[in-house]
Design an enzyme around this catalytic site. Structure first.
Site, PDB file in Angstrom:
ATOM      1  N   TRP A  82     -83.309  24.254 -79.266  1.00 56.84           N
ATOM      2  CA  TRP A  82     -82.273  24.537 -78.491  1.00 56.84           C
ATOM      3  C   TRP A  82     -81.892  22.751 -77.969  1.00 56.84           C
ATOM      4  O   TRP A  82     -82.608  22.336 -77.220  1.00 56.84           O
ATOM      5  CB  TRP A  82     -82.706  25.238 -77.161  1.00 56.84           C
ATOM      6  CG  TRP A  82     -81.492  25.452 -75.955  1.00 56.84           C
ATOM      7  CD1 TRP A  82     -81.468  24.744 -74.745  1.00 56.84           C
ATOM      8  CD2 TRP A  82     -80.612  26.442 -76.112  1.00 56.84           C
ATOM      9  NE1 TRP A  82     -80.490  24.990 -74.124  1.00 56.84           N
ATOM     10  CE2 TRP A  82     -79.900  26.029 -74.930  1.00 56.84           C
ATOM     11  CE3 TRP A  82     -80.023  27.182 -76.965  1.00 56.84           C
ATOM     12  CZ2 TRP A  82     -78.601  26.915 -74.652  1.00 56.84           C
ATOM     13  CZ3 TRP A  82     -79.040  27.997 -76.727  1.00 56.84           C
ATOM     14  CH2 TRP A  82     -78.291  27.667 -75.576  1.00 56.84           C
TER      15      TRP A  82
ATOM     16  N   ASN B 294     -91.572  20.821 -77.093  1.00 55.33           N
ATOM     17  CA  ASN B 294     -90.430  21.657 -76.329  1.00 55.33           C
ATOM     18  C   ASN B 294     -90.521  21.039 -74.992  1.00 55.33           C
ATOM     19  O   ASN B 294     -91.687  20.653 -74.261  1.00 55.33           O
ATOM     20  CB  ASN B 294     -90.947  23.164 -75.863  1.00 55.33           C
ATOM     21  CG  ASN B 294     -90.130  23.925 -74.977  1.00 55.33           C
ATOM     22  OD1 ASN B 294     -89.191  23.521 -74.747  1.00 55.33           O
ATOM     23  ND2 ASN B 294     -90.924  24.476 -74.218  1.00 55.33           N
ATOM     24  N   GLY B 295     -89.492  20.517 -74.556  1.00 55.41           N
ATOM     25  CA  GLY B 295     -89.358  19.745 -72.967  1.00 55.41           C
ATOM     26  C   GLY B 295     -88.340  18.528 -73.172  1.00 55.41           C
ATOM     27  O   GLY B 295     -87.618  18.339 -74.180  1.00 55.41           O
TER      28      GLY B 295
ATOM     29  N   LYS C 157     -71.510  38.040 -73.095  1.00 53.11           N
ATOM     30  CA  LYS C 157     -72.219  36.974 -72.869  1.00 53.11           C
ATOM     31  C   LYS C 157     -71.142  35.740 -72.652  1.00 53.11           C
ATOM     32  O   LYS C 157     -71.124  35.060 -71.854  1.00 53.11           O
ATOM     33  CB  LYS C 157     -73.581  36.729 -73.587  1.00 53.11           C
ATOM     34  CG  LYS C 157     -74.207  35.471 -72.920  1.00 53.11           C
ATOM     35  CD  LYS C 157     -74.523  35.792 -71.320  1.00 53.11           C
ATOM     36  CE  LYS C 157     -75.397  34.508 -70.852  1.00 53.11           C
ATOM     37  NZ  LYS C 157     -75.525  34.447 -69.334  1.00 53.11           N
TER      38      LYS C 157
ATOM     39  N   GLU D  55     -69.348  33.884 -55.628  1.00 50.27           N
ATOM     40  CA  GLU D  55     -70.429  34.103 -56.588  1.00 50.27           C
ATOM     41  C   GLU D  55     -71.277  35.546 -56.303  1.00 50.27           C
ATOM     42  O   GLU D  55     -71.509  36.000 -57.287  1.00 50.27           O
ATOM     43  CB  GLU D  55     -71.375  32.902 -56.770  1.00 50.27           C
ATOM     44  CG  GLU D  55     -72.428  32.872 -57.736  1.00 50.27           C
ATOM     45  CD  GLU D  55     -72.033  33.550 -59.180  1.00 50.27           C
ATOM     46  OE1 GLU D  55     -70.861  33.466 -59.470  1.00 50.27           O
ATOM     47  OE2 GLU D  55     -73.014  33.712 -59.964  1.00 50.27           O
TER      48      GLU D  55
ATOM     49  N   ARG E 265     -85.486  31.526 -77.496  1.00 47.92           N
ATOM     50  CA  ARG E 265     -85.754  30.218 -76.620  1.00 47.92           C
ATOM     51  C   ARG E 265     -84.805  29.154 -77.077  1.00 47.92           C
ATOM     52  O   ARG E 265     -84.688  27.954 -76.669  1.00 47.92           O
ATOM     53  CB  ARG E 265     -87.069  29.673 -76.706  1.00 47.92           C
ATOM     54  CG  ARG E 265     -88.205  30.745 -76.236  1.00 47.92           C
ATOM     55  CD  ARG E 265     -89.570  30.193 -76.233  1.00 47.92           C
ATOM     56  NE  ARG E 265     -89.716  29.067 -75.594  1.00 47.92           N
ATOM     57  CZ  ARG E 265     -90.116  28.840 -74.274  1.00 47.92           C
ATOM     58  NH1 ARG E 265     -90.344  29.870 -73.590  1.00 47.92           N
ATOM     59  NH2 ARG E 265     -90.165  27.838 -73.485  1.00 47.92           N
TER      60      ARG E 265
ATOM     61  N   GLU F  45     -70.214  43.004 -60.982  1.00 49.66           N
ATOM     62  CA  GLU F  45     -70.412  43.150 -62.324  1.00 49.66           C
ATOM     63  C   GLU F  45     -71.613  43.592 -62.997  1.00 49.66           C
ATOM     64  O   GLU F  45     -71.631  44.281 -63.852  1.00 49.66           O
ATOM     65  CB  GLU F  45     -70.624  41.702 -63.180  1.00 49.66           C
ATOM     66  CG  GLU F  45     -71.581  40.628 -62.938  1.00 49.66           C
ATOM     67  CD  GLU F  45     -71.336  39.355 -63.641  1.00 49.66           C
ATOM     68  OE1 GLU F  45     -70.742  39.455 -64.867  1.00 49.66           O
ATOM     69  OE2 GLU F  45     -72.015  38.475 -62.925  1.00 49.66           O
TER      70      GLU F  45
HETATM   71  C1  F6R Z   1     -70.633  36.101 -64.616  1.00 54.40           C
HETATM   72  C2  F6R Z   1     -70.763  35.442 -66.134  1.00 54.40           C
HETATM   73  C3  F6R Z   1     -69.091  35.103 -66.455  1.00 54.40           C
HETATM   74  C4  F6R Z   1     -69.156  33.565 -67.061  1.00 54.40           C
HETATM   75  C5  F6R Z   1     -67.702  33.424 -67.619  1.00 54.40           C
HETATM   76  C6  F6R Z   1     -67.645  32.083 -68.103  1.00 54.40           C
HETATM   77  O1  F6R Z   1     -72.035  36.146 -64.363  1.00 54.40           O
HETATM   78  O2  F6R Z   1     -71.542  35.195 -66.612  1.00 54.40           O
HETATM   79  O3  F6R Z   1     -68.380  35.231 -65.415  1.00 54.40           O
HETATM   80  O4  F6R Z   1     -69.468  32.678 -65.963  1.00 54.40           O
HETATM   81  O5  F6R Z   1     -67.449  34.457 -68.702  1.00 54.40           O
HETATM   82  O6  F6R Z   1     -68.678  31.670 -69.031  1.00 54.40           O
HETATM   83  P1  F6R Z   1     -68.851  30.408 -69.689  1.00 54.40           P
HETATM   84  O7  F6R Z   1     -69.769  29.472 -68.532  1.00 54.40           O
HETATM   85  O8  F6R Z   1     -69.992  30.541 -70.796  1.00 54.40           O
HETATM   86  O9  F6R Z   1     -67.604  29.457 -69.878  1.00 54.40           O
END
Ligand code: F6R
Length: 608
Positions: A75, A101-102, A603, A480, A28, A487
């Site tokens: 966060w 949190n909030g 990610k 999108e 979180r 993906e």
């Molecule tokens: C798709 C996805 C990627 C990100 C891209 C940019 O689902 O997650 O296309 O959007 O790698 O990532 P950020 O926004 O972290 O710069």
């Protein structure tokens, strides 16, 4: 999104348990951590920036004395991820500590009042006002700790789950909830409060769900729930939770992606609690700019593409959405002191986005940032940045962070429009009101359409390719939808502005070829119907995302998904993206893929 935990134990030390529980809540938030316990009428506190393991190595979080305590994993939303902003936060005397949190929306006003009456603040957080308000309430009236917390939360606007510890009543932890999650655990050895069940699941599977507007007193005697508005007592028995620890982290959802899709009503609500002055500041920079580049990768680029329509339509500001990986080649030589870059990156660490920003910065351009990670590189290199407040996103595919980016960008466009006098007060009020309703609309879409999308995924699971089409701002939604499906379900897909399809891509279409149309009832609706006819005439299977009551398009479609009607065009990508996220998710399941960890993807893409 942060994680809070508190406990009152009959036997044993609280700190090691709080430490272990915070570890399970680290998903979180993980930019700083802190624990406070109470022993011998004294508060003991350790906190620092960094991940829990790193802070523990440095400080040893386990040796705080006492069997009662609270903890927090952060966060950042207000204030950078620094030790001084880490929770727990204290009042002036150090006798009251709070984890939260909030987002407290009215914290600036409250802070000013408290400072004027002599309170000394040390952090930049919204949370610190809570500790000082409790202190002030205790000074002003002869109240119990629970009543002082009760009075305090009555003056808070926004969302909170808090846990409070004070030497005034050293045998208790007081908690309260409004919107942010809070749940109690009950065992033979004590009572616990936490943001989420996994935090106490190793010690008990007996949980008591806490509702909005409730305050709880945890003590050796157990727990007492009171309603905040009238102090009346609520009787609620624990229920048995039969989740495995793995299920618990995902709150019972099979994957993070679907959990995060379902979180969107809440994350969208958070974006509406943005600090006004950041929105004002960024829109002032945009207003003065000679040229504005909207720079991002992947899903964030699609948010920029949608934003270019928002800025143009609402504020008459032309902007250039640019793939970050192309920015240097395309604009590296021309970007200059009069250019403004609005870089959008969920992680704030995407290498291509940062490279584009560095190039523009070296040529003296103004850098503005929109990110989900405060403390990320993007926040450090931006002249001004805005945190989108979506909480950590664990699924690799961006879902909740996309709709939050769109919501923030729409708010910026609205503000700019107002600044430039391009919108009447009535129109502004109307759009703001509709933006306020978006979380509920997204909720309705998830509640009413998820099963339908599941059936669609089953029906079309063997299709080898999909076509996504939309006009105007819905082009971004189509892009999108295609990216999500490709993906995580590994289905090659194509997306185009619907008007472009007849300039080439339509040659692909044959009988049964699935074409997904994004169909908000905007100015391009009639023309879009023409595009649907073109596809239908060639045997395509039409899947339309339509507004309720759009009988014309429904009649032309083989399948349709409905979203509530009356959504203004400029914010339509937010609700219209949701069925496409669901489609990608269920299609991935149909194909036997794990949607949380698509192959070859990370990610955060930190290489160019
Ligand atoms: C798709 C996805 C990627 C990100 C891209 C940019 O689902 O997650 O296309 O959007 O790698 O990532 P950020 O926004 O972290 O710069």
């Amino acid at each position: 999104m942060c994680g809070i935990f508190g406990c009152v134990l009959k036997e044993g030390m609280a700190a090691p348990l709080i430490h272990a529980s915070l570890k399970t809540l680290e998903y979180r938030g993980y930019d700083s951590v802190g624990i406070a316990t109470i022993s011998n009428d004294k508060i003991w506190l350790k906190k620092d920036q960094g991940k829990i393991d790193d802070v523990h190595k440095l400080l040893n979080l386990d040796d705080l004395p006492g069997s009662i305590g609270i903890g927090h994993t952060r966060w950042a939303t207000h204030g950078a991820p620094l030790k001084v902003n880490a929770h727990p936060h204290s009042d002036c005397t150090g006798q009251i500590v709070v984890v939260h949190n909030g987002i407290i929306e009215n914290f600036s006003e409250l802070k000013l009042e408290l400072e004027n009456s002599g309170h000394n603040f040390v952090s930049k957080t919204d949370t610190e006002v809570i500790a000082h308000l409790i202190e002030a309430n205790l000074k002003r009236h002869p109240l119990s700790l629970a009543d002082a917390v009760l009075e305090t939360v009555k003056s808070l606007e926004g969302s909170y789950a808090i846990a409070v510890l004070s030497t005034k009543e050293p045998d208790k932890v007081i908690c309260a909830r409004n919107e942010s999650p809070l749940v109690l655990g009950v065992s033979e050895n004590g009572v616990y409060c936490a943001s989420d069940i996994p935090a106490f699941l190793p010690v008990t599977n007996k949980a008591v769900m806490i509702n909005n507007g409730e305050l709880i007193i945890l003590s050796q005697a157990g727990y007492e729930i009171r309603k905040i508005n009238d102090s009346s007592i609520v009787v609620r028995e624990p229920e048995i939770i039969d989740w495995t620890p793995e299920m618990a982290v995902k709150q019972g959802y099979p994957h993070f992606m679907i959990k995060e899709i379902h979180e969107q009503p809440a994350t969208l609500r958070n974006t509406l609690r943005m600090q006004e002055h950041y929105l004002d500041l960024i829109s002032t920079f945009l207003d003065r700019a000679n040229e504005v580049f909207l720079v991002a990768c992947g899903t964030s680029y699609h948010a920029c593409l949608a934003a270019s329509y928002m800025f143009s339509k609402l504020a008459f500001l032309p902007t250039y959405p640019v793939y970050a990986s192309e920015f240097i080649e395309q604009h590296g030589k021309s970007v200059n002191i009069d250019s403004t870059i609005l870089a959008v990156s969920q992680s704030g660490e995407t290498a291509d986005t940062l490279a584009a920003v560095t190039c523009a910065q070296q040529r003296a351009a103004t850098i503005l940032g929109l990110t989900n990670v405060i403390g990320s590189t993007l926040t450090r290199v931006s002249r001004v940045y805005i945190g989108q407040q979506s909480g950590p996103e664990i699924g690799v595919a961006a879902t909740k962070t996309f709709t939050s980016q769109l919501s923030v960008l729409a708010q910026l466009a609205l503000r700019l429009s107002k600044k430039r006098g391009k919108i009447s007060q009535d129109e502004m009020d109307d759009l703001e009101e509709r933006l306020e309703h978006l979380p509920d609309i997204v909720d309705t879409i998830i509640q009413t359409q998820e099963e339908k999308v599941k059936h669609l995924a089953e029906k079309y699971k063997d299709s080898r390719v999909f076509f996504f089409l939309g006009r105007g701002i819905s082009t971004a939604t189509a892009f999108e939808g295609r990216l999500k499906l490709m993906e995580i379900a590994y289905i090659p897909s194509i997306a185009f502005p619907a008007g472009e399809s007849k300039h080439g891509p339509i040659s692909l279409v044959e009988k049964g070829f699935p074409v997904i149309f994004i169909c908000p009832k905007d100015d391009s609706h009639k023309t879009l119907i023409g595009n649907i006819m073109e596809m239908k005439a060639r045997g395509a299977s039409i899947i339309a995302i339509v507004e309720e009551g759009d009988e014309e398009i429904k009649a032309l479609s083989d399948d349709f998904i409905e979203v509530p009607k009356g959504i203004p065009e400029v914010i339509s990508p937010i609700p219209f993206a949701v069925p496409l996220q669901l489609l990608a998710y269920y299609m991935a399941l149909e194909k036997g893929h794990n949607p949380d960890t698509p192959r070859n993807l990370a990610k955060s893409v930190t290489v160019k």
